[in-house]
Design a protein around this motif. Structure first.
Motif, PDB file in Angstrom:
ATOM      1  N   LYS A 107       0.843  -1.188   0.000  1.00 23.30           N
ATOM      2  CA  LYS A 107       0.000   0.000   0.000  1.00 23.30           C
ATOM      3  C   LYS A 107       0.883   1.244   0.000  1.00 23.30           C
ATOM      4  O   LYS A 107       1.863   1.320   0.719  1.00 23.30           O
ATOM      5  N   MET A 108       0.518   2.184  -0.829  1.00 18.15           N
ATOM      6  CA  MET A 108       1.159   3.489  -0.824  1.00 18.15           C
ATOM      7  C   MET A 108       0.061   4.527  -0.910  1.00 18.15           C
ATOM      8  O   MET A 108      -1.070   4.224  -1.279  1.00 18.15           O
ATOM      9  N   GLU A 109       0.367   5.753  -0.531  1.00 19.32           N
ATOM     10  CA  GLU A 109      -0.650   6.794  -0.518  1.00 19.32           C
ATOM     11  C   GLU A 109      -0.389   7.803  -1.620  1.00 19.32           C
ATOM     12  O   GLU A 109       0.735   8.231  -1.834  1.00 19.32           O
ATOM     13  N   TYR A 110      -1.438   8.144  -2.320  1.00 18.73           N
ATOM     14  CA  TYR A 110      -1.408   9.174  -3.350  1.00 18.73           C
ATOM     15  C   TYR A 110      -2.065  10.408  -2.754  1.00 18.73           C
ATOM     16  O   TYR A 110      -3.151  10.316  -2.182  1.00 18.73           O
ATOM     17  N   LYS A 111      -1.416  11.543  -2.884  1.00 19.31           N
ATOM     18  CA  LYS A 111      -1.961  12.776  -2.323  1.00 19.31           C
ATOM     19  C   LYS A 111      -1.946  13.856  -3.392  1.00 19.31           C
ATOM     20  O   LYS A 111      -0.965  14.012  -4.116  1.00 19.31           O
ATOM     21  N   ILE A 159      -3.193   3.381  -2.855  1.00 15.52           N
ATOM     22  CA  ILE A 159      -2.879   2.596  -4.041  1.00 15.52           C
ATOM     23  C   ILE A 159      -2.407   1.236  -3.557  1.00 15.52           C
ATOM     24  O   ILE A 159      -1.430   1.140  -2.808  1.00 15.52           O
ATOM     25  N   LEU A 160      -3.121   0.185  -3.958  1.00 11.84           N
ATOM     26  CA  LEU A 160      -2.754  -1.172  -3.572  1.00 11.84           C
ATOM     27  C   LEU A 160      -2.110  -1.846  -4.770  1.00 11.84           C
ATOM     28  O   LEU A 160      -2.595  -1.747  -5.886  1.00 11.84           O
ATOM     29  N   HIS A 161      -0.994  -2.522  -4.538  1.00  6.16           N
ATOM     30  CA  HIS A 161      -0.322  -3.194  -5.653  1.00  6.16           C
ATOM     31  C   HIS A 161       0.399  -4.431  -5.149  1.00  6.16           C
ATOM     32  O   HIS A 161       0.543  -4.662  -3.962  1.00  6.16           O
ATOM     33  N   ASP A 162       0.851  -5.229  -6.091  1.00  8.01           N
ATOM     34  CA  ASP A 162       1.475  -6.511  -5.758  1.00  8.01           C
ATOM     35  C   ASP A 162       2.999  -6.454  -5.841  1.00  8.01           C
ATOM     36  O   ASP A 162       3.645  -7.401  -6.262  1.00  8.01           O
ATOM     37  N   ASN A 163       3.562  -5.326  -5.450  1.00 10.05           N
ATOM     38  CA  ASN A 163       5.005  -5.112  -5.448  1.00 10.05           C
ATOM     39  C   ASN A 163       5.585  -4.984  -6.853  1.00 10.05           C
ATOM     40  O   ASN A 163       6.757  -5.240  -7.071  1.00 10.05           O
ATOM     41  N   SER A 164       4.764  -4.611  -7.809  1.00  9.32           N
ATOM     42  CA  SER A 164       5.222  -4.359  -9.161  1.00  9.32           C
ATOM     43  C   SER A 164       5.300  -2.850  -9.352  1.00  9.32           C
ATOM     44  O   SER A 164       4.274  -2.178  -9.428  1.00  9.32           O
ATOM     45  N   ASP A 165       6.508  -2.326  -9.398  1.00 14.07           N
ATOM     46  CA  ASP A 165       6.666  -0.877  -9.547  1.00 14.07           C
ATOM     47  C   ASP A 165       6.028  -0.367 -10.831  1.00 14.07           C
ATOM     48  O   ASP A 165       5.437   0.705 -10.850  1.00 14.07           O
TER      49      ASP A 165
END
Length: 104
Positions: free
Chosen positions: A6-10, A22-28
């Motif tokens: 999880k990362m945050e978009y602001k 933003i949820l992702h599967d460790n794919s940059d």
């Protein structure tokens, strides 16, 4: 097993701000694609978005309120610019149930 990161978009507009998970599967590359999708969308269309996830080419949007047809359309168009199928945009709605002992 798939691990979601999880990362945050602001984004800030004057005194108003939106925060989107933003949820992702460790794919940059996939995370960067989702950020490009968000960057192309007008601020007003992001206000009720809780989170966004790219899962195997499906863009999954989780909303705090029911999205308008316009909001749905701009996400489909932005997703298509990432060379993904616009029909692979899925909307979810967060439903919060409150009882009389909870504050809103």
């Amino acid at each position: 097993m798939i691990y979601l990161f999880k990362m945050e978009y602001k984004r800030v507009l004057k005194k108003d701000a939106v925060y989107i998970n933003i949820l992702h599967d460790n794919s940059d590359a996939r995370a960067e694609g989702v950020i490009r999708v968000l960057d192309r969308i007008a601020f007003k269309n992001l206000k009720n978005l809780e989170s966004i996830k790219d899962h195997k080419g499906f863009l999954i949007l989780t909303w705090r309120e029911i999205p308008t047809d316009r909001q749905f359309k701009v996400f489909r168009e932005s997703w298509e610019k990432e060379y993904e199928l616009p029909e692979n945009v899925i909307n979810q709605l967060i439903i919060k149930l409150w009882n009389k002992n909870q504050s809103q």
